[in-house]
Enzyme design. Sequence first.
Site, mmCIF file in Angstrom:
data_model
loop_
_atom_site.group_PDB
_atom_site.id
_atom_site.type_symbol
_atom_site.label_atom_id
_atom_site.label_comp_id
_atom_site.label_asym_id
_atom_site.label_seq_id
_atom_site.Cartn_x
_atom_site.Cartn_y
_atom_site.Cartn_z
ATOM 1 N N LEU A 120 48.807 41.087 36.653
ATOM 2 C CA LEU A 120 48.166 41.660 37.828
ATOM 3 C C LEU A 120 46.879 40.877 38.030
ATOM 4 C CD1 LEU A 120 48.481 45.510 37.136
ATOM 5 C CD2 LEU A 120 49.792 44.181 38.798
ATOM 6 N N ASP A 121 46.536 40.534 39.272
ATOM 7 C CA ASP A 121 45.271 39.836 39.458
ATOM 8 C C ASP A 121 44.119 40.765 39.086
ATOM 9 O OD1 ASP A 121 43.995 41.060 42.004
ATOM 10 O OD2 ASP A 121 46.041 40.639 42.647
ATOM 11 N N ALA A 122 42.962 40.199 38.859
ATOM 12 C CA ALA A 122 41.834 40.958 38.317
ATOM 13 C C ALA A 122 41.482 42.180 39.150
ATOM 14 C CB ALA A 122 40.612 40.044 38.171
ATOM 15 N N THR A 157 43.507 43.953 41.033
ATOM 16 C CA THR A 157 44.599 44.921 41.153
ATOM 17 C C THR A 157 44.636 45.812 39.911
ATOM 18 O OG1 THR A 157 45.896 43.454 42.555
ATOM 19 C CG2 THR A 157 47.095 45.195 41.426
#
Length: 249
Positions: free
Chosen positions: A113-115, A117
């Site tokens: 997950l990107d930071a 999210t």
Amino acid sequence: MTGTDPHVSDGVRLQKVLAGAGLGSRRACEEIIAAGRVSVDGQVVRELGTRVDPATAVIHVDGLRVQLDDSLVTLALNKPRGVVSTMDDELGRPSLAQFVADRTERLYHVGRLDAETEGLILLTNDGELAHRLAHPSYEVLKTYLATVEGKVPRSLAQKLKSGVELEDGPVQVDSFVVKETTADASLVEVVLHEGRNRVVRRLLAEVGHPVTRLVRTRIGPVRLGSLRPGRTRVIGGTELGTLMREVGL
């Protein structure tokens, strides 16, 4: 039984193995066996005297694989915003490792997950399970709740199901539901089997509704539920068996 007899004369009684795997008391496990709900190495077993080798036997109950190796663990983590999806970040940013510092196993994260999210990410030391979950051929569905800019028309669902072209190729959602909407913002649920980097954010920005908050709420049968940010829980029993079945284990 038909085919090869799974009985191992110097093995462990099947009901003891099942009870040890958390399927209930030995008496309850005997009833499961007698009902024909258990298979060992592909063969249905009804005999209570059956012994198996837990190290090599492949056991299913009601069609779901039973994890017999107690050294393997799979966790659900609710990743908070601002945490990068690595176990060790060379830039010193908050990483996933801080949430499993009390675990002795060497855990790996499944996907990213990107930071910015939040939400569900899986951690495991089961290499085969991790490999299959990450492999696009199994197409495990992932569900997200996104808060986006603007009032989303319900007609957008059909466009997203038909496919939207992004810079790295088209993407189609499996489901899209508008949960809430106001004049300047909307809450939508997106389900897709894509695993490309930031695909949900890029997709919604492409159709004119940039994301302001994104939470992954489900991976296959595993739900985030009431798990609090920064907390983990062990995935086991039917939930783990269903997850394993989705990737052909």
